[in-house]
Design a protein around this motif. Structure first.
Motif, mmCIF file in Angstrom:
data_model
loop_
_atom_site.group_PDB
_atom_site.id
_atom_site.type_symbol
_atom_site.label_atom_id
_atom_site.label_comp_id
_atom_site.label_asym_id
_atom_site.label_seq_id
_atom_site.Cartn_x
_atom_site.Cartn_y
_atom_site.Cartn_z
ATOM 1 N N TRP A 9 33.869 54.747 25.134
ATOM 2 C CA TRP A 9 33.051 54.062 24.121
ATOM 3 C C TRP A 9 31.857 54.954 23.810
ATOM 4 N N TRP A 10 31.368 54.895 22.553
ATOM 5 C CA TRP A 10 30.289 55.830 22.235
ATOM 6 C C TRP A 10 28.917 55.205 22.512
ATOM 7 N N ASN A 11 28.402 54.359 21.679
ATOM 8 C CA ASN A 11 27.053 53.828 21.894
ATOM 9 C C ASN A 11 27.132 52.409 22.430
ATOM 10 N N ALA A 12 26.685 52.210 23.671
ATOM 11 C CA ALA A 12 26.907 50.949 24.364
ATOM 12 C C ALA A 12 25.933 49.848 23.961
ATOM 13 N N VAL A 13 24.819 50.199 23.318
ATOM 14 C CA VAL A 13 23.801 49.206 22.964
ATOM 15 C C VAL A 13 23.650 49.147 21.452
ATOM 16 N N ASP A 14 23.631 47.945 20.892
ATOM 17 C CA ASP A 14 23.368 47.791 19.457
ATOM 18 C C ASP A 14 22.053 48.484 19.104
ATOM 19 N N GLY A 15 22.089 49.269 18.036
ATOM 20 C CA GLY A 15 20.901 50.004 17.613
ATOM 21 C C GLY A 15 20.682 51.300 18.367
ATOM 22 N N GLY A 16 21.606 51.665 19.249
ATOM 23 C CA GLY A 16 21.437 52.865 20.061
ATOM 24 C C GLY A 16 22.093 54.105 19.494
ATOM 25 N N ALA A 17 22.580 54.032 18.257
ATOM 26 C CA ALA A 17 23.217 55.188 17.628
ATOM 27 C C ALA A 17 22.171 56.027 16.893
ATOM 28 N N VAL A 18 22.613 57.118 16.279
ATOM 29 C CA VAL A 18 21.712 57.967 15.506
ATOM 30 C C VAL A 18 21.406 57.270 14.182
ATOM 31 N N PRO A 19 20.346 57.682 13.496
ATOM 32 C CA PRO A 19 20.028 57.073 12.193
ATOM 33 C C PRO A 19 21.220 57.128 11.237
ATOM 34 N N ASN A 20 21.373 56.052 10.489
ATOM 35 C CA ASN A 20 22.435 55.894 9.480
ATOM 36 C C ASN A 20 23.791 55.541 10.079
ATOM 37 N N GLU A 21 23.875 55.418 11.398
ATOM 38 C CA GLU A 21 25.083 54.899 12.011
ATOM 39 C C GLU A 21 24.887 53.410 12.281
ATOM 40 N N PRO A 22 25.961 52.658 12.496
ATOM 41 C CA PRO A 22 25.855 51.191 12.533
ATOM 42 C C PRO A 22 25.015 50.690 13.698
ATOM 43 N N SER A 23 24.390 49.535 13.484
ATOM 44 C CA SER A 23 23.525 48.946 14.514
ATOM 45 C C SER A 23 24.222 47.846 15.292
ATOM 46 N N THR A 24 25.496 47.569 15.003
ATOM 47 C CA THR A 24 26.206 46.465 15.658
ATOM 48 C C THR A 24 27.450 46.949 16.397
ATOM 49 N N SER A 25 27.425 48.187 16.879
ATOM 50 C CA SER A 25 28.625 48.769 17.491
ATOM 51 C C SER A 25 28.557 48.823 19.003
ATOM 52 N N GLY A 26 27.574 48.162 19.621
ATOM 53 C CA GLY A 26 27.456 48.201 21.067
ATOM 54 C C GLY A 26 28.305 47.157 21.761
ATOM 55 N N ILE A 27 28.379 47.294 23.078
ATOM 56 C CA ILE A 27 28.946 46.243 23.921
ATOM 57 C C ILE A 27 27.832 45.329 24.438
ATOM 58 N N PHE A 28 26.591 45.783 24.254
ATOM 59 C CA PHE A 28 25.401 44.986 24.520
ATOM 60 C C PHE A 28 24.647 44.756 23.213
ATOM 61 N N THR A 29 23.939 43.616 23.126
ATOM 62 C CA THR A 29 22.997 43.420 22.029
ATOM 63 C C THR A 29 21.771 44.302 22.262
ATOM 64 N N LYS A 30 20.854 44.317 21.306
ATOM 65 C CA LYS A 30 19.618 45.075 21.476
ATOM 66 C C LYS A 30 18.817 44.579 22.664
ATOM 67 N N ASP A 31 18.967 43.298 23.011
ATOM 68 C CA ASP A 31 18.264 42.715 24.160
ATOM 69 C C ASP A 31 19.062 42.833 25.454
ATOM 70 N N LEU A 32 20.125 43.609 25.426
ATOM 71 C CA LEU A 32 20.973 43.867 26.595
ATOM 72 C C LEU A 32 21.701 42.621 27.086
ATOM 73 N N GLN A 33 22.044 41.747 26.123
ATOM 74 C CA GLN A 33 22.964 40.653 26.421
ATOM 75 C C GLN A 33 24.397 41.167 26.232
ATOM 76 N N LYS A 34 25.273 40.734 27.117
ATOM 77 C CA LYS A 34 26.661 41.203 27.033
ATOM 78 C C LYS A 34 27.378 40.491 25.890
ATOM 79 N N LYS A 35 27.966 41.270 25.010
ATOM 80 C CA LYS A 35 28.701 40.738 23.872
ATOM 81 C C LYS A 35 30.147 40.422 24.286
ATOM 82 N N PRO A 36 30.877 39.681 23.462
ATOM 83 C CA PRO A 36 32.284 39.407 23.804
ATOM 84 C C PRO A 36 33.090 40.663 24.111
ATOM 85 N N VAL A 37 32.800 41.752 23.423
ATOM 86 C CA VAL A 37 33.572 42.974 23.665
ATOM 87 C C VAL A 37 33.347 43.482 25.084
#
Length: 441
Positions: free
Chosen positions: A359-387
């Motif tokens: 997996w590439w970016n494990a936390v929402d918002g943890g990618a480089v600029p202009n990449e998606p902010s919803t691609s993590g397995i964690f939310t920005k607050d480090l809550q575990k997502k369904p994935v």
């Protein structure tokens, strides 16, 4: 001795939420995906995936047990996977609280048994002669100093993949001080490789020797034949146990014979290439929404065609950078992300030539600029997502072998996923016994 951040002493718990069927305590509703989607990922496809996982990921074991008490039960417990499931670890120690940093770090060892560490030369050595190895170096977002990350991964038994020794793309790869003339670059390339080899030796098991070299003409200046030379310098300085990879292209490109030809050509010229990396980015939330509606994007047939093409190089394959964006930052969007991930992971794990999935970016918002902010397995607050829970169910439950068997003539036989196991039993004197074994290819 390098310092381990204070957050590593905190203790947190994790719970698992299996995926779609059976007696799972929490289920992800299948109806977030259209009937057209399920007609693509249909029962026949799923049965083939199951059969191939059974065929290619398990092996038979026969274990002789000393002084086994007749009729006793023998516990078989899988401890580790041979297959590598990982993520990049670019946010190690970089989040805004010790608690978040601990939750993030715990994923490496609890969910993932592998980590990709950032060794981008541009940010590793922004000032010539002053590399950012140690914990006291100035922080750079998504580029933590490398020594503490290596130390942590070793402490958790996490396999380390270095990314990347040479990334010949000026925006991300070359330090600004590097000469621009191709001949003048060569000694700096070699010196950089020698320094990494001397510092880390065999502590890092694999390296992306080059990254995205497929279309170098549009990227920037490099030494002539730099891919060949870079691999050869790596062979010269690194221990023979360290594996070398090329990382390139994306599954969205379709079958790419050119990449296979490049890898074969390197091997034919005497280069040691141990595996091929291929990226798998679904950056666009709209694209993932379209997949849920049944668009023919990353279908089993498409993916198998690409993997068949790559397999002609006769090298193991690393699914090296996975991005799966939630179409929306709500329950439905996150469930769609989880279902897409589950089916892709199952398909990749079923393929005999794939050895590693990252997996590439494990936390929402943890990618480089202009990449998606919803691609993590964690939310920005480090809550575990369904994935997260889907992957945990696959890696730590469905794809682990834990069972109880009865011995026959002083030995047990079973079929299990490859990895290390602990076998426990009671001997004829009533004494508990145990031994560890490893199931290999």
């Amino acid at each position: 001795m390098h310092r381990i951040p204070v957050f590593l002493s905190l203790i947190f718990f994790a719970f698992a939420v299996p995926a779609f069927s059976g007696s799972d305590p929490v289920e992800i509703p299948k109806d977030v995906m259209s009937e057209k989607y399920w007609s693509i990922w249909n029962e026949s496809v799923q049965k083939k995936i199951d059969a191939d996982i059974e065929k290619y990921r398990k092996t038979n074991a026969e274990v002789v047990l000393e002084k086994i008490k007749p009729g006793t039960s023998v516990k078989v417990e899988q401890l580790t996977h041979s297959f590598k499931f990982g993520s990049n670890i670019f946010l190690f120690g970089m989040l805004d609280s010790d608690q978040k940093n601990k939750i993030y770090a715990d994923a490496f060892g609890e969910l993932f048994n592998a980590a990709t560490i950032a060794f981008y030369w541009k940010t590793l050595e922004p000032e010539q002669g002053k590399p950012r190895y140690t914990a006291d170096c100035k922080p750079i977002w998504r580029r933590p100093p490398t020594d503490p990350v290596v130390d942590y991964c070793e402490s958790r038994g996490v396999d380390i993949h270095g990314h990347a020794i040479i990334y010949a793309f000026p925006r991300w790869g070359h330090p600004d001080w590097l000469p621009k003339e191709r001949k003048a670059m060569e000694p700096f390339f070699e010196a950089h490789i020698r320094e990494l080899a001397q510092r880390y030796g065999s502590r890092i098991s694999e390296w992306d020797v080059v990254n995205e070299s497929y279309d170098q003409a549009s990227r920037g200046p490099v030494p002539d034949d730099y891919v060949y030379k870079t691999f050869k310098w790596c062979e010269k300085y690194f221990p023979k146990t360290v594996k070398f990879s090329t990382n390139e292209c994306d599954l969205s490109w379709g079958p790419t014979p050119r990449y296979t030809q490049i890898a074969r050509d390197l091997v034919d010229r005497g280069v040691r290439v141990d595996l091929m990396g291929v990226q798998a980015h679904l950056y666009s939330p709209k694209e993932c929404a379209a997949i849920a509606q049944g668009a023919k994007i990353r279908t089993p047939d498409q993916i198998n065609a690409i993997l068949a093409c790559m397999s002609e190089a006769n090298l193991p394959i690393h699914i090296s950078e996975i991005t799966i964006s939630a179409p929306s930052d709500d329950e439905k969007g996150r469930n769609i992300q989880a279902i897409i991930a589950k089916n892709l992971y199952r398909l990749w794990f079923s393929h005999p030539n794939i050895c590693r999935i990252t997996w590439w970016n494990a936390v929402d918002g943890g990618a480089v600029p202009n990449e998606p902010s919803t691609s993590g397995i964690f939310t920005k607050d480090l809550q575990k997502k369904p994935v997260y829970h889907v992957l945990d169910d696959l890696i730590n439950k469905q794809w682990r072998t834990n069972l109880t068997v009865k011995p026959v003539d002083g030995k047990i036989s079973f079929r299990g996923f490859r990895g290390k196991y602990r076998i426990t039993w009671t001997d004829t004197e009533g004494t508990p016994k145990s031994k560890e074994i490893e199931l290999k290819d």
